[in-house]
Motif scaffolding. Structure first.
Motif, PDB file in Angstrom:
ATOM      1  N   ALA A 246     -40.289 -53.191 -27.124  1.00  0.00           N
ATOM      2  CA  ALA A 246     -39.362 -52.295 -26.443  1.00  0.00           C
ATOM      3  C   ALA A 246     -38.971 -52.883 -25.088  1.00  0.00           C
ATOM      4  CB  ALA A 246     -40.001 -50.921 -26.267  1.00  0.00           C
ATOM      5  N   ASN A 248     -39.402 -51.869 -22.189  1.00  0.00           N
ATOM      6  CA  ASN A 248     -40.420 -51.748 -21.136  1.00  0.00           C
ATOM      7  C   ASN A 248     -41.646 -52.612 -21.396  1.00  0.00           C
ATOM      8  OD1 ASN A 248     -41.634 -50.342 -23.251  1.00  0.00           O
ATOM      9  ND2 ASN A 248     -42.557 -48.807 -21.879  1.00  0.00           N
ATOM     10  N   ASP A 250     -43.644 -52.478 -24.176  1.00  0.00           N
ATOM     11  CA  ASP A 250     -44.502 -51.967 -25.244  1.00  0.00           C
ATOM     12  C   ASP A 250     -44.213 -52.770 -26.516  1.00  0.00           C
ATOM     13  OD1 ASP A 250     -45.326 -50.027 -23.457  1.00  0.00           O
ATOM     14  OD2 ASP A 250     -44.210 -48.386 -24.412  1.00  0.00           O
ATOM     15  N   CYS A 284     -34.241 -50.225 -27.326  1.00  0.00           N
ATOM     16  CA  CYS A 284     -35.395 -49.345 -27.539  1.00  0.00           C
ATOM     17  C   CYS A 284     -36.128 -49.226 -26.201  1.00  0.00           C
ATOM     18  CB  CYS A 284     -36.303 -49.942 -28.613  1.00  0.00           C
ATOM     19  SG  CYS A 284     -37.794 -48.997 -28.963  1.00  0.00           S
ATOM     20  N   LYS A 285     -36.112 -48.058 -25.582  1.00  0.00           N
ATOM     21  CA  LYS A 285     -36.619 -47.910 -24.216  1.00  0.00           C
ATOM     22  C   LYS A 285     -38.126 -48.111 -24.110  1.00  0.00           C
ATOM     23  CE  LYS A 285     -32.943 -44.874 -22.533  1.00  0.00           C
ATOM     24  NZ  LYS A 285     -32.617 -43.547 -21.928  1.00  0.00           N
ATOM     25  N   THR A 286     -38.894 -47.459 -24.978  1.00  0.00           N
ATOM     26  CA  THR A 286     -40.352 -47.555 -24.921  1.00  0.00           C
ATOM     27  C   THR A 286     -40.924 -47.600 -26.333  1.00  0.00           C
ATOM     28  OG1 THR A 286     -40.930 -45.192 -25.030  1.00  0.00           O
ATOM     29  CG2 THR A 286     -40.262 -46.067 -22.867  1.00  0.00           C
ATOM     30  N   GLY A 287     -42.232 -47.845 -26.411  1.00  0.00           N
ATOM     31  CA  GLY A 287     -42.891 -47.877 -27.708  1.00  0.00           C
ATOM     32  C   GLY A 287     -42.835 -46.553 -28.440  1.00  0.00           C
ATOM     33  N   ASP A 289     -40.345 -44.903 -28.985  1.00  0.00           N
ATOM     34  CA  ASP A 289     -39.104 -44.869 -29.760  1.00  0.00           C
ATOM     35  C   ASP A 289     -39.158 -45.764 -31.002  1.00  0.00           C
ATOM     36  OD1 ASP A 289     -37.751 -43.194 -27.857  1.00  0.00           O
ATOM     37  OD2 ASP A 289     -37.625 -44.945 -26.542  1.00  0.00           O
ATOM     38  N   ASP A 325     -49.459 -50.632 -25.407  1.00  0.00           N
ATOM     39  CA  ASP A 325     -48.735 -50.312 -24.182  1.00  0.00           C
ATOM     40  C   ASP A 325     -48.607 -51.547 -23.299  1.00  0.00           C
ATOM     41  OD1 ASP A 325     -48.566 -47.715 -25.045  1.00  0.00           O
ATOM     42  OD2 ASP A 325     -50.258 -47.012 -23.850  1.00  0.00           O
ATOM     43  N   ALA A 326     -47.496 -51.636 -22.595  1.00  0.00           N
ATOM     44  CA  ALA A 326     -47.203 -52.800 -21.759  1.00  0.00           C
ATOM     45  C   ALA A 326     -48.293 -53.089 -20.737  1.00  0.00           C
ATOM     46  CB  ALA A 326     -45.859 -52.591 -21.054  1.00  0.00           C
ATOM     47  N   GLU A 327     -48.980 -52.058 -20.271  1.00  0.00           N
ATOM     48  CA  GLU A 327     -50.004 -52.252 -19.236  1.00  0.00           C
ATOM     49  C   GLU A 327     -51.185 -53.094 -19.729  1.00  0.00           C
ATOM     50  OE1 GLU A 327     -52.616 -48.732 -18.398  1.00  0.00           O
ATOM     51  OE2 GLU A 327     -51.198 -47.724 -19.744  1.00  0.00           O
ATOM     52  N   ASP A 344     -39.494 -54.497 -17.599  1.00  0.00           N
ATOM     53  CA  ASP A 344     -38.110 -54.035 -17.574  1.00  0.00           C
ATOM     54  C   ASP A 344     -37.231 -54.979 -16.756  1.00  0.00           C
ATOM     55  OD1 ASP A 344     -39.360 -53.343 -15.200  1.00  0.00           O
ATOM     56  OD2 ASP A 344     -38.301 -51.434 -14.985  1.00  0.00           O
TER      57      ASP A 344
END
Length: 359
Positions: A246, A248, A250, A284-287, A289, A325-327, A344
């Protein structure tokens, strides 16, 4: 004896109007090439994981839709395109999470729409050229990912990977395995731990198989052993592939990947996602989605056993992928460089580099 590297994961026999794939459901016991000549067989091969891995699925889709177009005997563009759309949408329904499937089909669709003034035979020739370019591009991309990933490593390191993002998932080299193969060629002497990757065992059946065939020092472990191996200090970095990233950062990959990322974070081990830009979905904005495909219960309850290993009637939840998650991702390695948090920003910069390179 021929190795798996002497066989093409996905190929086209244009003269025989056939898509050729290694049947990955038969590995490592049998090395069988399937010749697929109709759209139902190609759809089944993608859905049933006979061909799998996001890049390989994209190549198979490109050749598959070309073969569909080749069989359309309409003379006018509108009639041709109507049937082309039907075939495109049908193939696109096989695996919803792997973005390369729809990406390749969109590329092929653009070829048709942008050449509507040409004759149907000319359009078919252009489709063949585009499908061949998608495959050639896949090989170039994997090489570049390998070079960019290898820069992050030192000789003698211990690496861990989950599922199969190897040659069998691409046209050549793989994504997550590309640094391993390049390192092997250059004497880096990596030791690689392969998670078995339940429930379909792609790590055991495919990754361990192809790494061993390449002469890489390889150890197979059960999925739940990864934290224990990390705690021993045997893992210096984790490399995984992905089916969709995504905007971001993810990343969706085979189920169990997020568990590996959590363990790597705990033990301060870098966790790298190897992603061709074709797999990065900036729309796709985030995981949250990302649509996660659910697979049949039988893959968990009985597929690999002589006798059913779960009680009849028990509920089964069998998602094919999870989202990391991206983190928890140290960096995303692409063919245009390495993206670091914040994603992003860095992923936009990667696509800016791509745009400049394509001018």
């Amino acid at each position: 004896m021929a190795t798996i590297f002497d066989m093409e994961t996905v190929a086209l026999d244009d003269q025989d109007s056939a898509l050729l794939i290694i049947d990955q459901t038969q590995l490592p016991g049998r090395r069988e090439i399937l010749r697929l000549k109709d759209q139902k067989s190609i759809w089944d091969a993608i859905y049933l994981l006979k061909v799998r891995g996001a890049p390989a699925i994209g190549v198979a889709a490109a050749f598959g839709i070309y073969l569909a177009a080749k069989e359309i005997d309409e003379d006018t563009f509108d009639d041709f395109y109507k049937r082309f759309e039907e075939a495109r949408d049908y193939l696109d329904s096989a695996r919803p999470t792997a973005v390369n499937l729809s990406w390749a089909l969109r590329r092929m669709d653009s070829v048709v729409r942008e050449n509507r003034e040409k004759t149907v035979p000319e359009i078919k020739s252009l489709l063949l050229r585009e499908a061949n370019e998608i495959k050639a591009e896949d090989i170039r991309v994997c090489c570049s990912i390998g070079e960019n990933g290898l820069k992050l490593l030192k000789p003698g390191m211990g690496l861990l990977t989950h599922c199969n993002a190897g040659q069998l998932a691409t046209s050549k080299y793989g994504t997550a395995t590309a640094p391993m193969y390049l390192g092997q060629e250059r004497g880096y002497g990596f030791h690689v731990f392969c998670d078995e990757t339940r429930p379909l065992l792609q790590g055991a059946r495919l990754t361990a198989f192809e790494l061993q065939e390449a002469g890489i020092d390889t150890t197979l472990i059960c999925d739940n052993m990864a934290p224990s191996v990390m705690k021993q200090g045997w893992v210096d970095a984790v490399f995984v592939g992905c089916d969709r990233v995504a905007a971001n950062g993810d990343a969706a990959n085979k189920i169990g990947t997020s568990y590996v990322a959590l363990a790597a974070k705990h033990f301060h081990i870098p966790f790298y996602v190897c992603a061709p830009t074709s797999t990065i979905d900036m729309a796709c904005k985030t995981g949250a989605d990302i649509h996660i495909e659910l697979r049949p219960a039988e893959e968990v309850t009985e597929m690999w056993y002589e006798k059913r290993m779960a009680p009849e009637g028990v509920k089964v939840y069998n998602p094919s992928f999870d989202v990391t998650d991206a983190e928890f991702i140290t960096a995303i390695i692409t063919e245009y460089g390495v993206a670091y948090p914040p994603y992003d920003v860095s992923l936009k910069e990667i696509f800016e580099q791509k745009a400049k390179a394509e001018r």
